[in-house]
Each structure stands twice: as structure tokens, then as C-alpha cells.
Motif scaffolding. Structure first.
Motif, PDB file in Angstrom:
ATOM      1  N   MET A  52      -0.867  -3.438   4.529  1.00  0.00           N
ATOM      2  CA  MET A  52      -0.016  -2.249   4.634  1.00  0.00           C
ATOM      3  C   MET A  52      -0.745  -1.038   4.043  1.00  0.00           C
ATOM      4  O   MET A  52      -1.444  -1.156   3.053  1.00  0.00           O
ATOM      5  N   ASN A  53      -0.575   0.118   4.691  1.00  0.00           N
ATOM      6  CA  ASN A  53      -1.167   1.340   4.156  1.00  0.00           C
ATOM      7  C   ASN A  53      -0.072   2.254   3.597  1.00  0.00           C
ATOM      8  O   ASN A  53       1.098   1.893   3.570  1.00  0.00           O
ATOM      9  N   CYS A  54      -0.475   3.452   3.170  1.00  0.00           N
ATOM     10  CA  CYS A  54       0.467   4.376   2.527  1.00  0.00           C
ATOM     11  C   CYS A  54       1.611   4.746   3.478  1.00  0.00           C
ATOM     12  O   CYS A  54       2.762   4.843   3.071  1.00  0.00           O
ATOM     13  N   LYS A  55       1.286   4.942   4.745  1.00  0.00           N
ATOM     14  CA  LYS A  55       2.293   5.307   5.732  1.00  0.00           C
ATOM     15  C   LYS A  55       3.307   4.162   5.890  1.00  0.00           C
ATOM     16  O   LYS A  55       4.512   4.392   6.001  1.00  0.00           O
ATOM     17  N   GLY A  56       2.807   2.947   5.891  1.00  0.00           N
ATOM     18  CA  GLY A  56       3.677   1.778   5.999  1.00  0.00           C
ATOM     19  C   GLY A  56       4.633   1.687   4.832  1.00  0.00           C
ATOM     20  O   GLY A  56       5.812   1.367   4.999  1.00  0.00           O
ATOM     21  N   VAL A  57       4.111   1.971   3.644  1.00  0.00           N
ATOM     22  CA  VAL A  57       4.959   1.943   2.453  1.00  0.00           C
ATOM     23  C   VAL A  57       6.090   2.947   2.602  1.00  0.00           C
ATOM     24  O   VAL A  57       7.259   2.628   2.344  1.00  0.00           O
ATOM     25  N   LEU A  58       5.751   4.140   3.060  1.00  0.00           N
ATOM     26  CA  LEU A  58       6.779   5.172   3.225  1.00  0.00           C
ATOM     27  C   LEU A  58       7.811   4.737   4.262  1.00  0.00           C
ATOM     28  O   LEU A  58       9.007   4.907   4.067  1.00  0.00           O
ATOM     29  N   ASN A  59       7.331   4.137   5.353  1.00  0.00           N
ATOM     30  CA  ASN A  59       8.245   3.700   6.413  1.00  0.00           C
ATOM     31  C   ASN A  59       9.222   2.646   5.913  1.00  0.00           C
ATOM     32  O   ASN A  59      10.375   2.610   6.338  1.00  0.00           O
ATOM     33  N   GLU A  60       8.751   1.759   5.035  1.00  0.00           N
ATOM     34  CA  GLU A  60       9.589   0.646   4.579  1.00  0.00           C
ATOM     35  C   GLU A  60      10.303   0.947   3.274  1.00  0.00           C
ATOM     36  O   GLU A  60      11.077   0.123   2.786  1.00  0.00           O
ATOM     37  N   LEU A  61      10.024   2.144   2.722  1.00  0.00           N
ATOM     38  CA  LEU A  61      10.479   2.435   1.369  1.00  0.00           C
ATOM     39  C   LEU A  61      11.999   2.303   1.196  1.00  0.00           C
ATOM     40  O   LEU A  61      12.461   1.643   0.264  1.00  0.00           O
ATOM     41  N   SER A  62      12.760   2.899   2.103  1.00  0.00           N
ATOM     42  CA  SER A  62      14.211   2.881   1.904  1.00  0.00           C
ATOM     43  C   SER A  62      14.762   1.459   2.048  1.00  0.00           C
ATOM     44  O   SER A  62      15.636   1.047   1.294  1.00  0.00           O
ATOM     45  N   GLU A  63      14.230   0.691   3.011  1.00  0.00           N
ATOM     46  CA  GLU A  63      14.649  -0.697   3.170  1.00  0.00           C
ATOM     47  C   GLU A  63      14.296  -1.515   1.922  1.00  0.00           C
ATOM     48  O   GLU A  63      15.090  -2.318   1.446  1.00  0.00           O
ATOM     49  N   TYR A  64      13.091  -1.258   1.420  1.00  0.00           N
ATOM     50  CA  TYR A  64      12.625  -1.971   0.227  1.00  0.00           C
ATOM     51  C   TYR A  64      13.552  -1.696  -0.952  1.00  0.00           C
ATOM     52  O   TYR A  64      13.993  -2.621  -1.643  1.00  0.00           O
ATOM     53  N   LEU A  65      13.861  -0.427  -1.160  1.00  0.00           N
ATOM     54  CA  LEU A  65      14.676  -0.068  -2.317  1.00  0.00           C
ATOM     55  C   LEU A  65      16.129  -0.488  -2.121  1.00  0.00           C
ATOM     56  O   LEU A  65      16.857  -0.701  -3.088  1.00  0.00           O
ATOM     57  N   ASP A  66      16.557  -0.637  -0.873  1.00  0.00           N
ATOM     58  CA  ASP A  66      17.909  -1.134  -0.592  1.00  0.00           C
ATOM     59  C   ASP A  66      17.972  -2.655  -0.704  1.00  0.00           C
ATOM     60  O   ASP A  66      19.038  -3.245  -0.663  1.00  0.00           O
ATOM     61  N   GLY A  67      16.793  -3.293  -0.795  1.00  0.00           N
ATOM     62  CA  GLY A  67      16.756  -4.747  -0.868  1.00  0.00           C
ATOM     63  C   GLY A  67      16.912  -5.403   0.491  1.00  0.00           C
ATOM     64  O   GLY A  67      17.266  -6.576   0.590  1.00  0.00           O
TER      65      GLY A  67
END
Ligand SMILES: [Zn+2]
Length: 78
Positions: A1-16
Motif C-alpha cells: 500500500m502507498n500513501c494514496k491507498g492509506v488515504l483512500n482506506e483511512l475512514s474505513e480503517y478508523l471506523d473499524g
């Protein structure tokens, strides 16, 4: 995963809501990327504060700011 991927998944990640395999990828990226670690930490804290007042996962202004920050970073040669 790259930085863009992290941003794309960020809200899902933080929502669990993120798949375990993606969580693993995201965490591996965070281990070697200070910028994303700061972004994730800041966003998580912001959401925690924000969620105490209003039930919204990711405030629009925050997302725009993160996207601007990362867009700037991604344009820079590494
Ligand atoms: Zn990164």
C-alpha cells in the motif's frame, strides 16, 4: 500500500470497517511512513473529539485538508 491507498482506506480503517488484510497492509505502511502515521494519528484524535459532539465519521473539512496535504506530498519526488 502507498500513501494514496492509506488515504483512500483511512475512514474505513478508523471506523473499524476495513478488511484484516488491508489493515495489515496499512499498518505496515505506517511503520515506514512518518507522514501517514501523523495523518492517521491526527485524524483519529480529531474524530474522537468530533464524535463526542456529533455522530459523523469524518468531517468534510478534515478530509479535504488531508487530501490537500497528501496531494502536495505525492507530487514531491521521494
Ligand atoms: Zn505514507
Amino acid at each position: 500500500m502507498n500513501c494514496k491507498g492509506v488515504l483512500n482506506e483511512l475512514s474505513e480503517y478508523l471506523d473499524g470497517n476495513l478488511e484484516p488484510a488491508l489493515i495489515e497492509e496499512l499498518r505496515r505502511h505506517l511503520e515506514c511512513c512518518d507522514d501517514c502515521r501523523v495523518v492517521v494519528d491526527t485524524t483519529r484524535k480529531t474524530i474522537e473529539i468530533y464524535c463526542n459532539t456529533e455522530p459523523m465519521p469524518l468531517p468534510q473539512g478534515i478530509r479535504e485538508r488531508l487530501e490537500r496535504t497528501l496531494a502536495k506530498k505525492l507530487k514531491r519526488p521521494s
